[in-house]
Design an enzyme around this catalytic site. Structure first.
Site, PDB file in Angstrom:
ATOM      1  N   LYS A 266       0.840  -1.196   0.000  1.00  0.00           N
ATOM      2  CA  LYS A 266       0.000   0.000   0.000  1.00  0.00           C
ATOM      3  C   LYS A 266       0.878   1.251   0.000  1.00  0.00           C
ATOM      4  CE  LYS A 266      -3.796  -1.970   2.760  1.00  0.00           C
ATOM      5  NZ  LYS A 266      -4.920  -1.710   1.841  1.00  0.00           N
ATOM      6  N   ARG A 340     -10.532 -11.466   1.779  1.00  0.00           N
ATOM      7  CA  ARG A 340     -11.404 -12.513   1.232  1.00  0.00           C
ATOM      8  C   ARG A 340     -10.736 -13.881   1.313  1.00  0.00           C
ATOM      9  NH1 ARG A 340     -11.489  -9.230  -4.268  1.00  0.00           N
ATOM     10  NH2 ARG A 340     -11.288  -7.644  -2.632  1.00  0.00           N
TER      11      ARG A 340
END
Length: 490
Positions: A266, A340
């Site tokens: 990130k 996920r």
């Protein structure tokens, strides 16, 4: 903060209610008369309109014993629980660091017992602080208000309602503390130890380590944490308050204790907020604590997948293929789409191990949900209309609102992979929250299921609602407790 339901004493600082257009309650009228009209004059000289959350503070008015009289707004005379929460929060926020230590609130004739408990809940939510690591906080910035005594028309009923509401408040506090905790003090093993302490509430606790997860084939979850020196965990909390043969209600939470993005790193700006990427797990922990504290008449199980996503030399790479517990293979195209992957194995384990009535998962899953809904609603995705509808009603009843978004085969095709059963991201920038939900749906079979994306509601530094603190909101505890109470405990 201590909250009691009892008759207000004859002396001490008091708080009295006003409705919209600054119409005074009976208690406010009595205080106005005793003060020689000081309250009416103060209202005329102010912008106070009686809206929920508004306050007007009068210091030591003549004719009234005590340091202060506070007039607080509750809005319309036919008030509801959410409005009373806002009123309690606004009053508490106004006086929290004022130097006032105790306040006597008169709600007689203002609302029923249930709404009085909601007023107290709002006060507790507003009183929350995370000052654990602040060593040089000046006295004028420290909370002073430590006690509210609330008078109502039906004290017995209010006390009973507060027994439930106070348990919810405790659960929210637990969730907020977890989200706000510094990530160096809440890596997966430490998080699991905190969960273990909840056994004192009557919860049955089980912790799975990497050895157990490897035997179960949970390589989807394990791949996320393989770049961290901190061992990944699954923490399981069981509450057996219902009938022996009743299937449990299953709640699953994403617990990425810090998310660097992994090899798909990130940007540095704002990365500190990724300590809150375990907000879904915090909500599950807070909910399970709430159910246990109030002795909920239901069977429930909470499961949280705890990992740390780090860019180590052994970290998962884009291009890797992993095999989930379900046997399905996943092509990793972006290691920052990690939540996920964690939920996939925990969802499969939950249905395989516990055969629950339904599964509800919560996760700070996608930035795309912020683009869709901002901070005001969480996004929900479901294969079951009844579950989605009842969650929506619970959201409206608690002001933890949700908005249903679609899933379907036209979106499902976006996560098909040419080299594995699926890939962990969709195609480009479009429908990012939906394709994440489509991914999760591949791990629930036909079990009734709802996915709640709380990326916009679980962390919020700019909230204007007095009930919400800076950053970790504890979103999901009130929503799910109400959902359970209204639909599964009757």
């Amino acid at each position: 903060m201590e909250i009691k339901f009892a008759a207000a004493p004859k002396s001490g600082s008091i708080a009295v209610a006003a409705f919209e257009k600054a119409a005074l309650s009976d208690a406010a009228k009595a205080a106005d008369k005793a003060s020689g009209g000081a309250i009416s004059r103060a209202i005329k000289g102010s912008r106070f309109k009686g809206g929920a959350g508004e306050t007007l503070v009068l210091s030591a008015p003549s004719g009234i014993d005590g340091d202060r009289v506070v007039v607080f707004g509750v809005g319309k005379k036919k008030t509801d629980g959410n409005t009373m929460e806002q009123a309690g929060a606004g009053l508490t926020k106004a006086l929290l660091t004022s130097g006032e230590k105790a306040l006597h609130v008169d709600l007689a004739g203002v609302c029923d017992a249930e709404c009085a408990a909601r007023f107290a809940l709002g006060a507790m939510l507003a009183a929350y602080r995370f000052d654990k690591y602040r060593t040089k906080l000046s006295d004028d910035k420290k909370p002073s208000l430590s006690k509210l005594t609330i008078a109502t028309d039906d004290m017995k009923a209010a006390k009973a309602a507060w027994t439930h509401a106070s348990a919810v408040a405790d659960g929210v506090y637990i969730a907020r503390d977890l989200v706000n905790e510094a990530p160096n003090f809440l890596r997966p093993p430490e998080y699991a130890k905190r969960v273990e302490k909840l056994a004192d509430l009557g919860l049955e606790i089980e912790i799975l380590g990497e050895k157990e997860m490897k035997k179960l084939g949970m390589h989807s979850l394990l791949g996320v944490g393989q770049g961290s020196v901190a061992e990944s965990k699954i923490a399981i909390m069981k509450w057996n308050g219902g009938k022996k043969d009743d299937k449990p209600l299953a709640f699953i939470g994403k617990g990425v204790t810090f998310d660097t993005g992994g090899i798909s790193l990130k940007p540095g700006q704002g990365m500190d907020e990724m300590k809150g990427d375990m907000g879904g797990s915090a909500a599950v922990v807070g909910l399970m604590a709430s159910l246990a504290k109030r002795k909920a008449k239901v069977n429930a199980v909470g499961l949280i997948g705890l990992v740390e996503n780090m860019p180590d030399g052994d970290a998962q790479r884009p291009g890797d293929i992993v095999t989930s517990m379900s046997g399905q293979t996943i092509e990793i195209l972006n290691t920052d789409a990690e939540g996920r992957l964690v939920l996939a194995d925990v969802l499969w384990y939950a249905q395989d191990k516990y055969d629950p009535e339904f599964m509800i998962d919560l996760a700070t899953l996608t930035g795309a949900i912020l683009i869709s809904l901002g901070h005001e609603h969480a996004g929900i995705f479901s294969n079951n209309d009844k579950l989605a509808d009842t969650l929506t009603k619970a959201g409206l009843a608690t002001d933890e609102k949700v908005w249903r978004l679609p899933i379907g085969p036209e979106y499902d095709r976006q996560i098909d992979s040419p080299v594995a059963d699926m890939k962990n991201i969709g195609e480009g920038r479009f429908a990012g929250s939906i394709t994440a939900a489509q991914f999760l749906q591949r791990f629930v079979n036909d079990k009734p299921w709802v996915h709640i994306d709380i990326a916009g509601t679980g962390m919020w530094s700019g909230a204007k609602d007095a009930r919400l603190p800076t950053f970790g909101t504890g979103y999901g505890v009130r929503l799910l407790d109400r959902f359970v109470a209204d639909n599964y405990e009757k």
